[in-house]
Scaffold this active site. Structure first.
Site, PDB file in Angstrom:
ATOM      1  N   ASP A 147     -10.958   1.385  -3.286  1.00 15.56           N
ATOM      2  CA  ASP A 147      -9.517   1.265  -3.117  1.00 15.56           C
ATOM      3  C   ASP A 147      -9.220   1.723  -1.694  1.00 15.56           C
ATOM      4  O   ASP A 147      -8.574   2.757  -1.472  1.00 15.56           O
ATOM      5  CB  ASP A 147      -8.756   2.096  -4.153  1.00 15.56           C
ATOM      6  CG  ASP A 147      -7.281   1.706  -4.238  1.00 15.56           C
ATOM      7  OD1 ASP A 147      -6.851   0.849  -3.438  1.00 15.56           O
ATOM      8  OD2 ASP A 147      -6.563   2.263  -5.086  1.00 15.56           O
TER       9      ASP A 147
ATOM     10  N   TYR B 291      -5.235 -10.599  -8.702  1.00 16.78           N
ATOM     11  CA  TYR B 291      -6.539 -10.085  -9.105  1.00 16.78           C
ATOM     12  C   TYR B 291      -7.463 -11.293  -9.302  1.00 16.78           C
ATOM     13  O   TYR B 291      -7.271 -12.095 -10.217  1.00 16.78           O
ATOM     14  CB  TYR B 291      -6.438  -9.301 -10.409  1.00 16.78           C
ATOM     15  CG  TYR B 291      -5.860  -7.913 -10.251  1.00 16.78           C
ATOM     16  CD1 TYR B 291      -6.674  -6.790 -10.266  1.00 16.78           C
ATOM     17  CD2 TYR B 291      -4.486  -7.731 -10.098  1.00 16.78           C
ATOM     18  CE1 TYR B 291      -6.150  -5.514 -10.131  1.00 16.78           C
ATOM     19  CE2 TYR B 291      -3.944  -6.458  -9.961  1.00 16.78           C
ATOM     20  CZ  TYR B 291      -4.794  -5.355  -9.976  1.00 16.78           C
ATOM     21  OH  TYR B 291      -4.255  -4.100  -9.843  1.00 16.78           O
TER      22      TYR B 291
ATOM     23  N   ASN C 290       0.829  -1.192   0.000  1.00 14.25           N
ATOM     24  CA  ASN C 290       0.000   0.000   0.000  1.00 14.25           C
ATOM     25  C   ASN C 290       0.873   1.255   0.000  1.00 14.25           C
ATOM     26  O   ASN C 290       1.989   1.226  -0.490  1.00 14.25           O
ATOM     27  CB  ASN C 290      -0.992  -0.019   1.170  1.00 14.25           C
ATOM     28  CG  ASN C 290      -2.341   0.554   0.809  1.00 14.25           C
ATOM     29  OD1 ASN C 290      -2.424   1.591   0.179  1.00 14.25           O
ATOM     30  ND2 ASN C 290      -3.405  -0.129   1.224  1.00 14.25           N
ATOM     31  N   ARG C 291       0.397   2.347   0.573  1.00 12.02           N
ATOM     32  CA  ARG C 291       1.022   3.650   0.366  1.00 12.02           C
ATOM     33  C   ARG C 291       1.675   4.196   1.636  1.00 12.02           C
ATOM     34  O   ARG C 291       1.184   3.981   2.747  1.00 12.02           O
ATOM     35  CB  ARG C 291      -0.019   4.652  -0.154  1.00 12.02           C
ATOM     36  CG  ARG C 291      -0.566   4.268  -1.518  1.00 12.02           C
ATOM     37  CD  ARG C 291      -1.759   5.101  -1.923  1.00 12.02           C
ATOM     38  NE  ARG C 291      -2.147   4.800  -3.306  1.00 12.02           N
ATOM     39  CZ  ARG C 291      -3.002   3.840  -3.652  1.00 12.02           C
ATOM     40  NH1 ARG C 291      -3.597   3.110  -2.713  1.00 12.02           N
ATOM     41  NH2 ARG C 291      -3.275   3.611  -4.917  1.00 12.02           N
TER      42      ARG C 291
ATOM     43  N   HIS D  14       3.594   0.291  -2.724  1.00 17.20           N
ATOM     44  CA  HIS D  14       3.954  -1.126  -2.899  1.00 17.20           C
ATOM     45  C   HIS D  14       5.460  -1.361  -2.966  1.00 17.20           C
ATOM     46  O   HIS D  14       5.942  -2.186  -3.748  1.00 17.20           O
ATOM     47  CB  HIS D  14       3.274  -1.703  -4.140  1.00 17.20           C
ATOM     48  CG  HIS D  14       1.795  -1.858  -4.013  1.00 17.20           C
ATOM     49  ND1 HIS D  14       1.160  -2.050  -2.808  1.00 17.20           N
ATOM     50  CD2 HIS D  14       0.802  -1.853  -4.956  1.00 17.20           C
ATOM     51  CE1 HIS D  14      -0.145  -2.161  -3.004  1.00 17.20           C
ATOM     52  NE2 HIS D  14      -0.393  -2.028  -4.290  1.00 17.20           N
TER      53      HIS D  14
ATOM     54  N   HIS E 281      -0.843  -9.690  -4.085  1.00 15.15           N
ATOM     55  CA  HIS E 281      -1.639  -8.823  -4.947  1.00 15.15           C
ATOM     56  C   HIS E 281      -2.244  -9.544  -6.160  1.00 15.15           C
ATOM     57  O   HIS E 281      -2.225  -9.004  -7.276  1.00 15.15           O
ATOM     58  CB  HIS E 281      -0.752  -7.666  -5.426  1.00 15.15           C
ATOM     59  CG  HIS E 281      -1.484  -6.395  -5.707  1.00 15.15           C
ATOM     60  ND1 HIS E 281      -2.209  -6.191  -6.863  1.00 15.15           N
ATOM     61  CD2 HIS E 281      -1.602  -5.258  -4.988  1.00 15.15           C
ATOM     62  CE1 HIS E 281      -2.718  -4.973  -6.858  1.00 15.15           C
ATOM     63  NE2 HIS E 281      -2.380  -4.386  -5.717  1.00 15.15           N
TER      64      HIS E 281
ATOM     65  N   GLN F 221      -6.979  -4.618   2.372  1.00 12.71           N
ATOM     66  CA  GLN F 221      -7.194  -3.638   1.310  1.00 12.71           C
ATOM     67  C   GLN F 221      -8.116  -4.240   0.262  1.00 12.71           C
ATOM     68  O   GLN F 221      -7.859  -5.330  -0.272  1.00 12.71           O
ATOM     69  CB  GLN F 221      -5.875  -3.229   0.667  1.00 12.71           C
ATOM     70  CG  GLN F 221      -6.012  -2.148  -0.403  1.00 12.71           C
ATOM     71  CD  GLN F 221      -6.206  -0.748   0.162  1.00 12.71           C
ATOM     72  OE1 GLN F 221      -6.084  -0.539   1.366  1.00 12.71           O
ATOM     73  NE2 GLN F 221      -6.499   0.211  -0.694  1.00 12.71           N
TER      74      GLN F 221
ATOM     75  N   GLU G 155      -6.251  -7.822  -0.124  1.00  9.18           N
ATOM     76  CA  GLU G 155      -4.862  -7.846   0.327  1.00  9.18           C
ATOM     77  C   GLU G 155      -4.786  -7.742   1.847  1.00  9.18           C
ATOM     78  O   GLU G 155      -4.878  -6.644   2.411  1.00  9.18           O
ATOM     79  CB  GLU G 155      -4.103  -6.678  -0.300  1.00  9.18           C
ATOM     80  CG  GLU G 155      -4.227  -6.576  -1.812  1.00  9.18           C
ATOM     81  CD  GLU G 155      -3.901  -5.190  -2.320  1.00  9.18           C
ATOM     82  OE1 GLU G 155      -2.825  -4.646  -1.970  1.00  9.18           O
ATOM     83  OE2 GLU G 155      -4.738  -4.620  -3.057  1.00  9.18           O
TER      84      GLU G 155
END
Length: 352
Positions: free
Chosen positions: A246, A176, A78-79, A104, A174, A280, A301
């Site tokens: 998100d 999808y 994440n950030r 990430h 991560h 997440q 996540e």
């Protein structure tokens, strides 16, 4: 299918390989030594085997991928706002790879590095990586081991790590997911249940504002199973900020299950078990722009809070020297059948 097969090469000529795990009677996975990427995951469905994750054709496609498909994320998932943080009175500047922020793990992170293969058997792959002091701006030499293991209809991912200096550390995974087995089926038509206790609201750049807000009565309340599509029509300012989901969902304390996902289209269901405090949820709304024609998928996540190093009120996400890090993510798959009631889905996953 071969147990090991070539999967392209890096710009410097190093070869990338795909390692097969599992067999024909349960899950079959392919994992790359590049980024520890889960490049394929086939699970039994109501009408045959189902491709459960989105995938790209070769190593160069993954190296150029802006969407982080399937990667092992690190050092920090994440950030981190402003691409900087302070630790023990010292400020550290990280690589800024999403505007002014760090996402990430930076420009390469764990997901674009070639991991060492420590061992590979029919059902287990052990990968090792050293992240040296100063890489992407992080302090400390960090040694990480990631173990993938397939047993029956379960896929386990185990992170283990040690560092010789204190460093923020928040690895996650991560993939999808589109359990329909057809990436043209909207990912938002999947049914999701999460034991949500709260949500971290974010600013325009998706950095958390530093507080936990109740999820009750918001589109982020997935305590009762619902499709993402049923929530997206809500006039919610947080959905507008992110263009959809998100956001980091704070999980109920003491949870065993972090999320359950079901495709009425294929009859396949998945349960994620992890002791991480948060999850997440990313609805994949950027994929159509980043990978036209690839199809739909969403990310779930398990992780610590994003931007935790800059918010003293968040649970810390720092690995200290002399401490052994260990986090297990377990994906359990079942096939209750197409268009089932949620009670039948949950029961099938409890047996998986």
């Amino acid at each position: 299918m071969e147990r090991i097969r070539p999967f392209g090469q890096l710009d410097d000529g190093r070869a990338v390989h795909a390692y097969r795990l599992g067999g024909d009677d349960g899950i079959c996975a392919e994992v790359l030594d590049l980024g520890g990427i889960l490049a394929r995951l086939q699970v039994p469905g109501a009408n045959g085997r189902v491709d459960a994750v989105l995938r790209l054709p070769d190593a160069r496609a993954y190296l150029a991928d802006p969407a982080y498909l399937g990667i092992l994320v690190g050092r920090y998932g994440n950030r981190i706002g402003g691409a900087r943080f302070s630790l023990a009175g010292r400020e550290h500047a990280l690589s800024a790879n999403e505007g002014r922020n760090h996402l990430h793990g930076g420009h390469l992170g764990f997901g674009r590095r070639l991991w060492d293969v420590e061992s590979h058997t029919a059902d287990t792959l052990v990968l090792r990586l050293r992240s040296p002091e100063g890489e992407e701006g992080y302090p400390g030499n960090l040694d990480v081991v990631a173990t993938y293991r397939v047993h029956g209809t379960r896929l386990e991912l185990l992170f283990e790590a040690r560092s010789d200096a204190s460093t923020p550390f928040n690895p996650t995974h991560h993939p999808y997911f589109n359990l329909a087995g057809d990436a043209n089926v909207p990912a938002a038509s999947q049914v999701l249940q999460v034991p949500v206790a709260g949500v971290l609201p974010v600013a325009d750049d998706l950095i958390p504002l530093g507080r936990v807000e109740p999820a009750d009565g918001t589109p982020f309340d997935f305590r009762t199973a619902a499709t993402l599509r049923s929530k997206l029509g809500a006039d919610d300012p947080q959905l507008r900020v992110a263009g959809g989901f998100d956001h980091c969902l704070v999980l109920e304390p003491g949870h065993a299950c972090a999320a359950q996902l079901y495709s009425p289209h294929s009859g396949v269901a998945m349960r994620i078990d992890c002791d991480a405090p948060a999850l997440q949820l990313y609805g994949g709304q950027g994929l159509a722009r980043q990978h036209p024609g690839l199809g739909d998928g969403l990310c779930l996540e398990p992780q610590d809070y994003p931007d935790a190093p800059n918010h003293p009120g968040f649970p810390p996400a720092v690995l200290r020297p002399g401490t052994a890090y260990r986090r297990r993510i377990l994906y359990r798959f079942g096939c209750p059948g197409c268009d089932c009631a949620w009670d039948d889905v949950a029961a099938a996953l409890a047996r998986a």
